[in-house]
Design a protein around this motif. Structure first.
Motif: not given
Length: 449
Positions: A145, A236, A363, A367, A432, A435, A439
């Motif tokens: 992601s 998630t 992106t 999510r 959402y 990140p 990450d």
């Protein structure tokens, strides 16, 4: 111990960067080329209009409706196409899409009346349905992601390349091949820009692998590292089933945002050559060269914003800022209609904002969606958003027929872009679009293994 940990972390980062650089060079340029010709085949109607409309006697409303019907076919077949891609695989299905849309686009040279104009524009949309969301879904199978905004921005830069290459190319074809072998320049335009799509379809069959573990050009160690990196992605609340995606309010908010985006994009794409012409430029080659300017500005801005969004791990304000830039650009175009210099500045702001907005936008769906839900959900959001492509070109054509000017429609598209700003700031849940922490934990998990 701390020194050893830091050294190991640096080694993992270096190996990962080197590996994804290799993956990028294998995957991204091919799909950039594919998207380039997808967009050429989609929007070359805007240049063909300069000759085709007078040859066939079409009104502005007929042209606007024909341009819009592409998106009706796209809308109706987008979700089924991406669901088939999920089952059949990206390699075969994307190749099929490209070959069939290329053949259908070439058939536009045979148009003689409104019926076939409408029919073929609709069929091009049907054949191309699923290409963009299919590639975006394909990227989710290959990239973690925290790398997707950048790779999406590379992919979406194809729109800029389309403008940089497509405008002068269309101008040359229209200007120098008009009448060659008894064919009008606009007929040559449809044929010559369709052939590469068919060829690239066969290249996709040859070069693309559906999944990491199937790629013969990766070593076993490289596959293990990439699979481990993907497996280390944080858990998630993502829905996996087709039924699950309908339960997410974010699906509808994202669709509404994308509807605004596509209205803003197609409003410019299908009318840019005509707006330049009304500013006093009549030569088709000069019109083509001037259409390069907004895209040159957009490609630089797009890559910078995509990289900034990934590095900062921030999506919301990056998207909202891009949408605001688009609104300001339309306001400038409407306020100085017929004046070339401010028109060019306004169109550059519009294109820069829209093109940079897209990669960040895409992106978000992974999510909250995964598996079949991601394939269908990305397609659903894209297809609902593509209705904006039905509305904007027809609306501008109708307004121009009724008032003699496109200015009122440009003010409306500025308001639509402002609506997108409000939807972005209000409607996308924080989990959402932030990140960074997730990450980083994924990377730390990979290093500990």
């Amino acid at each position: 111990m701390a020194t050893q940990t830091a050294t190991l972390s640096a080694t993992v980062d270096a190996l990962e960067e080197q590996l994804y650089r290799k993956v990028n060079w294998r995957i991204v340029p091919l799909f950039i080329l594919c998207f380039l010709f997808a967009y050429l085949d989609r929007v070359n109607i805007s240049f063909a209009k300069l000759q085709m409309q007078s040859d066939l006697g079409f009104s502005e409303t007929v042209y606007g409706l024909g341009a819009s019907l592409f998106f009706v076919g796209y809308f109706l077949f987008e979700v089924p196409s991406n669901m088939l891609l999920h089952k059949i695989g990206a390699r075969v299905w994307i190749a099929r899409i490209m070959i069939t849309w290329g053949i259908t686009s070439a058939c536009m040279m045979f148009v003689q009346n409104e019926f076939w104009f409408y029919t073929l524009r609709f069929l091009i949309g049907v054949m191309e349905a699923g290409f963009v969301p299919g590639v975006l879904y394909f990227f989710t199978q290959w990239y973690p992601s925290d790398r997707r905004a950048r790779v999406n921005s590379y992919f979406k830069s194809s729109i800029c390349l389309c403008g940089i290459i497509g405008g002068p190319l269309a101008g040359l074809i229209l200007g120098h091949l008009d009448g060659a072998y008894g064919l009008a320049g606009w007929k040559w335009l449809f044929v010559l820009e369709a052939v590469p799509s068919v060829i690239l379809g066969f290249v996709v069959l040859w070069l693309v692998s559906d999944r990491i573990e199937q790629a013969p050009w990766l070593t076993s160690q490289e596959k293990q590292l990439m699979l481990a990196r993907m497996a280390a992605e944080p858990a998630t609340e993502a829905s996996h089933s087709f039924a699950g995606l309908w339960k997410h309010p974010t699906t509808y908010v994202m669709s509404a945002i994308y509807l605004c985006l596509v209205m803003a994009l197609t409003g410019l794409l299908f009318w840019m050559p005509q707006l330049i012409k009304t500013a006093g430029v009549n030569d088709t080659l000069n019109i083509g060269l001037l259409t390069m300017v907004p895209y040159l500005g957009a490609v630089v801005f797009n890559l910078a914003v995509g990289r900034s969004s990934d590095r900062q791990g921030e999506r919301r304000w990056h998207m909202a800022g891009c949408a605001l830039l688009t609104a300001l650009g339309y306001l400038l175009c409407a306020s100085f209609a017929g004046q070339l210099a401010p028109l060019m500045v306004g169109m550059t702001l519009i294109m820069a904002g829209i093109i940079a907005w897209m990669p960040i936008f895409w992106t978000i769906p992974p999510r909250f969606l995964s598996g079949m839900a991601a394939a269908a959900g990305i397609a659903l959001i894209n297809s609902l958003g593509q209705l904006g492509g039905v509305i904007a070109p027809f609306m501008i054509g109708r307004v121009k027929d009724l008032t003699g000017a496109a200015t009122p429609a440009l003010y409306l598209l500025s308001a639509v872009s402002l609506l997108a700003v409000g939807l972005i700031l209000w409607g996308i849940p924080k989990r959402y679009y932030t990140p960074v922490g997730a990450d980083l934990s994924a990377k730390n998990s990979l290093r500990s293994n």
